[in-house]
Design a protein around this motif. Sequence first.
Motif, PDB file in Angstrom:
ATOM      1  N   VAL A  16       0.812  -1.226   0.049  1.00  0.00           N
ATOM      2  CA  VAL A  16       0.069   0.146   0.054  1.00  0.00           C
ATOM      3  C   VAL A  16       0.884   1.109  -0.002  1.00  0.00           C
ATOM      4  CG1 VAL A  16      -1.966  -1.207   0.860  1.00  0.00           C
ATOM      5  CG2 VAL A  16      -0.510   0.082   2.504  1.00  0.00           C
ATOM      6  N   ALA A  17       2.199   1.245   0.648  1.00  0.00           N
ATOM      7  CA  ALA A  17       2.791   2.453   0.551  1.00  0.00           C
ATOM      8  C   ALA A  17       3.334   2.577  -0.725  1.00  0.00           C
ATOM      9  CB  ALA A  17       4.301   2.055   1.237  1.00  0.00           C
ATOM     10  N   GLU A  18       3.212   1.856  -1.689  1.00  0.00           N
ATOM     11  CA  GLU A  18       3.610   2.227  -3.334  1.00  0.00           C
ATOM     12  C   GLU A  18       2.533   2.877  -3.976  1.00  0.00           C
ATOM     13  OE1 GLU A  18       6.161   0.831  -5.294  1.00  0.00           O
ATOM     14  OE2 GLU A  18       7.190   0.845  -3.392  1.00  0.00           O
ATOM     15  N   LEU A  19       1.360   2.906  -3.637  1.00  0.00           N
ATOM     16  CA  LEU A  19      -0.020   3.503  -4.037  1.00  0.00           C
ATOM     17  C   LEU A  19      -0.126   4.772  -3.940  1.00  0.00           C
ATOM     18  CD1 LEU A  19      -2.437   0.372  -3.410  1.00  0.00           C
ATOM     19  CD2 LEU A  19      -0.819   0.806  -5.424  1.00  0.00           C
ATOM     20  N   ARG A  20      -0.557   5.598  -5.023  1.00  0.00           N
ATOM     21  CA  ARG A  20      -1.051   7.042  -4.912  1.00  0.00           C
ATOM     22  C   ARG A  20      -2.242   7.138  -5.597  1.00  0.00           C
ATOM     23  NH1 ARG A  20       3.329   6.449  -2.740  1.00  0.00           N
ATOM     24  NH2 ARG A  20       5.095   8.088  -2.489  1.00  0.00           N
ATOM     25  N   ALA A  21      -2.928   8.241  -4.729  1.00  0.00           N
ATOM     26  CA  ALA A  21      -4.352   8.509  -5.335  1.00  0.00           C
ATOM     27  C   ALA A  21      -4.247   8.601  -7.035  1.00  0.00           C
ATOM     28  CB  ALA A  21      -4.838   9.750  -4.685  1.00  0.00           C
ATOM     29  N   GLY A  22      -5.260   8.288  -7.493  1.00  0.00           N
ATOM     30  CA  GLY A  22      -5.326   8.204  -8.947  1.00  0.00           C
ATOM     31  C   GLY A  22      -4.424   7.178  -9.886  1.00  0.00           C
ATOM     32  N   SER A 173      -6.242  12.143  -2.437  1.00  0.00           N
ATOM     33  CA  SER A 173      -7.565  11.609  -2.700  1.00  0.00           C
ATOM     34  C   SER A 173      -7.815  12.001  -4.174  1.00  0.00           C
ATOM     35  CB  SER A 173      -8.607  12.276  -1.858  1.00  0.00           C
ATOM     36  OG  SER A 173      -9.849  12.056  -2.359  1.00  0.00           O
ATOM     37  N   VAL A 174      -8.756  11.275  -4.931  1.00  0.00           N
ATOM     38  CA  VAL A 174      -9.012  11.726  -6.324  1.00  0.00           C
ATOM     39  C   VAL A 174     -10.180  12.601  -6.208  1.00  0.00           C
ATOM     40  CG1 VAL A 174      -8.174   9.743  -7.637  1.00  0.00           C
ATOM     41  CG2 VAL A 174     -10.463   9.554  -6.737  1.00  0.00           C
ATOM     42  N   TYR A 175     -10.879  12.758  -5.057  1.00  0.00           N
ATOM     43  CA  TYR A 175     -11.961  13.559  -4.589  1.00  0.00           C
ATOM     44  C   TYR A 175     -11.910  15.065  -4.396  1.00  0.00           C
ATOM     45  CZ  TYR A 175     -14.035   8.791  -4.920  1.00  0.00           C
ATOM     46  OH  TYR A 175     -14.384   7.493  -5.285  1.00  0.00           O
ATOM     47  N   GLU A 176     -10.579  15.461  -4.282  1.00  0.00           N
ATOM     48  CA  GLU A 176     -10.055  16.651  -3.551  1.00  0.00           C
ATOM     49  C   GLU A 176     -10.761  17.744  -4.204  1.00  0.00           C
ATOM     50  OE1 GLU A 176      -6.203  15.702  -1.016  1.00  0.00           O
ATOM     51  OE2 GLU A 176      -6.021  16.330  -3.013  1.00  0.00           O
ATOM     52  N   GLU A 177     -10.799  17.717  -5.307  1.00  0.00           N
ATOM     53  CA  GLU A 177     -11.380  18.911  -6.248  1.00  0.00           C
ATOM     54  C   GLU A 177     -12.855  19.419  -6.100  1.00  0.00           C
ATOM     55  OE1 GLU A 177     -10.088  18.599 -10.489  1.00  0.00           O
ATOM     56  OE2 GLU A 177      -8.256  18.037  -9.644  1.00  0.00           O
ATOM     57  N   THR A 178     -13.648  18.138  -5.725  1.00  0.00           N
ATOM     58  CA  THR A 178     -15.142  18.430  -5.327  1.00  0.00           C
ATOM     59  C   THR A 178     -15.244  18.465  -3.777  1.00  0.00           C
ATOM     60  OG1 THR A 178     -15.594  16.228  -5.483  1.00  0.00           O
ATOM     61  CG2 THR A 178     -15.373  17.230  -7.421  1.00  0.00           C
TER      62      THR A 178
END
Lengths: 183, 280
Positions: A16-22, A173-178
Amino acid sequence: MTDTHILTTPLTDEHVAELRAGDRVLLSGVVYTARDAAHRRMIECLERDEPLPIPIDGQVIYYVGPTPAPPGRVIGSAGPTTSYRMDPYTQRLLALGLKATIGKGRRSQQVVEAMKRHRAVYLAAIGGAAALIASSIKECKVLAYEDLGPEAVRRLVVENFPAIVANDIYGGSVYEETTECSD
Amino acid sequence: MRTVEFETIAEAVADAAIDAGRVLPEDVLAALAAAHDRETAPIAKEILERVIENARIAREHQMPLCQDCGLAVCFVRIGSEVRVAGGGIADAINEGVRRGYERGYLRKSVLNDPLKRMNTDDNTPAVIHFDIVGADELTIGYMAKGGGCENMSRTAMLTPADGRDGVIEFVVKTVRKAGGNPCPPIIVGVGIGGTLERAALLAKRTLLRRLDEHNDDADLAALEAEILDRVNALGIGPQGMGGNTTALGVHVEAFPCHIASLPVAVNIECHSHRTRRIVL
């Protein structure tokens, strides 16, 4: 361009440390299904100090209630349900070592913080792409709460299950813009 | 007097339930394709591509489009000259839902009681609305309504002073609050006027309108276009991950109301928009 990660369950802190939002993920291995009613029962289990019907440490829970399997198929259509309804139960499971949840839509701030604390990620599958997603599910077996019908806990074996990292362990987060608004 | 058999209604509803569950209507597919061409964000484009691919797989393999096969909502128009033989019309519709959900391997998502929460195991009862009309018409507007998007729907009793701008603000705020939860790109049904329940009913019924049809009233059609622009400017995008397609369409219906009132209801529908018009 974002990365695509090929992952096999159970998941570790290193995974999981490898993973980035998006980032895109293709997940293989065992994942467990649970949605509203099953979560409620599992938390009641924990409150009574009884064992859970599924292992949690290092595991992945997929929020889904599939359609019945027609003849010749292991499962029917099986896309994600909306995750926020599981938020009240999620912190408890994260504390037991749950490494990822799969669903759709944003999580509560408390769950986002708990995911950072316990090093877990939230993966988004495409809501409404249930027939497409079903093709990555190779085995399906009801493990518990059969009386709940579509809400029963199932053990799935998936192969290259497609998802998008919606929340990573760093607060991305992928949702940050909303931004959510209040009334 | 025209007689329609119970069995005819039940079978027509069963067929509609199965077909709606598997085959996305042409107007929705066209709107998704147009949205895909318009989108510039890679993630939005990719999601729309998958949604369109999902519709193809569902149709070709005769699988449900979505695992949430919805709760059946029916808008019945029945003429006073129509007699149903062999049972009541509501029973016939429920029998059709029962058969369709079983035969079509659709998920049964209806509980017997909102608090006791036991599955009825046959997806009944349907929610049925009746309009008694003249002559011998019998049509059923059928919709399989998903729970995720229904949960994001809201009503408000605005004041006359809130006016048109107040209505727009409430709709936009409702969509913004819903974010990615109702499976955008969504379709927005808006009911304005009447009473609390009439506004909600209008908001739901207007979802049966084709995406390429606008309100006949020029002012309301303009309101639909304005709300659609505002909603898409929110940037929520497909699945809430950003993009300029938050909604595929906005439908508005209005009804006269009390001098003190301005009721508004917003019924949100997901991209898996499953409707059929049954003519008997």
